[in-house]
Design a protein around this motif. Sequence first.
Motif, PDB file in Angstrom:
ATOM      1  N   LEU A 130       0.798  -1.233   0.000  1.00  0.00           N
ATOM      2  CA  LEU A 130       0.000   0.000   0.000  1.00  0.00           C
ATOM      3  C   LEU A 130       0.829   1.280   0.000  1.00  0.00           C
ATOM      4  CD1 LEU A 130      -2.900   1.056   0.079  1.00  0.00           C
ATOM      5  CD2 LEU A 130      -2.784   0.989   2.580  1.00  0.00           C
ATOM      6  N   VAL A 131       1.868   1.343   0.844  1.00  0.00           N
ATOM      7  CA  VAL A 131       2.630   2.587   0.996  1.00  0.00           C
ATOM      8  C   VAL A 131       3.266   3.059  -0.315  1.00  0.00           C
ATOM      9  CG1 VAL A 131       4.638   3.648   2.115  1.00  0.00           C
ATOM     10  CG2 VAL A 131       3.025   2.314   3.466  1.00  0.00           C
ATOM     11  N   PRO A 132       3.995   2.217  -1.061  1.00  0.00           N
ATOM     12  CA  PRO A 132       4.566   2.687  -2.328  1.00  0.00           C
ATOM     13  C   PRO A 132       3.504   3.148  -3.325  1.00  0.00           C
ATOM     14  CG  PRO A 132       5.577   0.617  -1.660  1.00  0.00           C
ATOM     15  CD  PRO A 132       4.393   0.822  -0.781  1.00  0.00           C
ATOM     16  N   LEU A 133       2.363   2.462  -3.339  1.00  0.00           N
ATOM     17  CA  LEU A 133       1.274   2.840  -4.245  1.00  0.00           C
ATOM     18  C   LEU A 133       0.726   4.220  -3.898  1.00  0.00           C
ATOM     19  CD1 LEU A 133      -0.596   1.914  -6.555  1.00  0.00           C
ATOM     20  CD2 LEU A 133      -2.129   0.955  -4.809  1.00  0.00           C
ATOM     21  N   LEU A 134       0.515   4.457  -2.597  1.00  0.00           N
ATOM     22  CA  LEU A 134       0.008   5.759  -2.149  1.00  0.00           C
ATOM     23  C   LEU A 134       0.973   6.891  -2.490  1.00  0.00           C
ATOM     24  CD1 LEU A 134      -1.542   5.045   1.380  1.00  0.00           C
ATOM     25  CD2 LEU A 134      -2.744   5.855  -0.650  1.00  0.00           C
ATOM     26  N   ILE A 135       2.251   6.666  -2.215  1.00  0.00           N
ATOM     27  CA  ILE A 135       3.251   7.708  -2.462  1.00  0.00           C
ATOM     28  C   ILE A 135       3.399   7.986  -3.952  1.00  0.00           C
ATOM     29  CG2 ILE A 135       5.713   8.262  -2.271  1.00  0.00           C
ATOM     30  CD1 ILE A 135       5.755   6.879   0.406  1.00  0.00           C
ATOM     31  N   THR A 136       3.371   6.934  -4.769  1.00  0.00           N
ATOM     32  CA  THR A 136       3.488   7.118  -6.225  1.00  0.00           C
ATOM     33  C   THR A 136       2.319   7.914  -6.770  1.00  0.00           C
ATOM     34  OG1 THR A 136       4.664   5.018  -6.417  1.00  0.00           O
ATOM     35  CG2 THR A 136       3.722   5.924  -8.421  1.00  0.00           C
TER      36      THR A 136
END
Length: 427
Positions: A210-216
């Motif tokens: 989830l975190v990389p997807l949100l930041i991207t």
Amino acid sequence: MLFELPLWLQELSGTIEFQMSLLLFVALGGYILATRIHQSAVIGEILVGLVIGPSVLGLIQYTDFVSGIATLGSIILLFVIGFEFELSDITNWRYAVIATIGVVVPWIGGYITTLFFGMDFYSALFIGTAMTATSIAITANVLREMGKLHQPFAKAIIGAAVIDDILGLIVLSISQDLSVTGSLIASDILFTILKAFGFVIVGAIVGIKLVPLLITKMDSTKIARRFPEFVFIFAMMIAFFYAMCAEAVGISAIVGAFLAGVCVNRVSLKHSMDIKLGAEYLYIIFASIFFVSLGIIADLSYLTVDMLGFIGILCIVAIITKVVGCGLPAKFMGMNWRDSLMIGFGMTPRGEVAMIVGLIALNHFRDLAAAATDAAQKALYLQQGNELFIAIVVVSLVTTIIVPLIYKGIFFRGDASSKEACEVNKS
């Protein structure tokens, strides 16, 4: 403290502005000292922390403010360290074996040593618990300074240290139950285990997915293009959120921050400020204060001649039990002797983790003193608590300082010489 400060300086030294400026000034002094003695910056910062702390000058006490800033430093430090790792680097079953044996052997060594010197069961219990700890922040920072974080032995140290923290939490929970109730509550221990491992598993899955997807996605928004720092603030929020969740389940906050760093490592940005670069600047300030604080908390004024023998033996036991408890399993699982010894010594620093156990022990004996009706018994409890605390603090300090000395003086002595030679040739 060697001398009494003037009243006006005592009042000034209590202000936040003075303490912050002095902490940073001292951190600079630590770098200068480290350069002079050809050692890691960690060594210099801890030593100057000893000088300005209660042990010598008494310019700064380990107040809530210093503790708070130091905590920020440890969280940011492990967040930055996490950038260098993938999740697979800390989930190897071999690291669990190293961590488990590296907890059991030091606990037995500390427990037996304390009983040998005539101390009671609860003192031995707390000393044994303190011996199980491993301060991931110390070794990780030294390895980072030397550019060795990507080496197999370094990954083994970090992976084992994360598991060690969870196992240490379980041991601490058992010790607290015994000291308070005099018995073990199996359901509480099982719940502690489930919480600790559950957080690491859930935190890793959510973080990776989830975190990389949100930041991207955030990086591609209009607000991120207008304010490049927006995504960086979000990433730091994730780091402290993970640290908070880790503490909520009873694990050290730095484990949560490290896990957040591993998750953020997978992000690639196009429009926003570089997360790693921004975190590096925060690391420079707050991690330096964290290492200075380790010197400040060690109030050596409580140290007596009678305790020197016990503390000296305990320091030797603390080093040998981690080297044997972690180094031998590493060797049996296929690593060469050099890497195995580096793992053993790398797991040696007790740092702030053991100091927390020391504070718990101190508070335990203070509670006993408060409940005692006899004045002599009350004084005995207070003395016992202070002696136990300072013993744990000194062992923590010695094991923290020795690792950079051994790494730079023995294992990587040739690397340091080559680097200095290259710098001389360039000049």
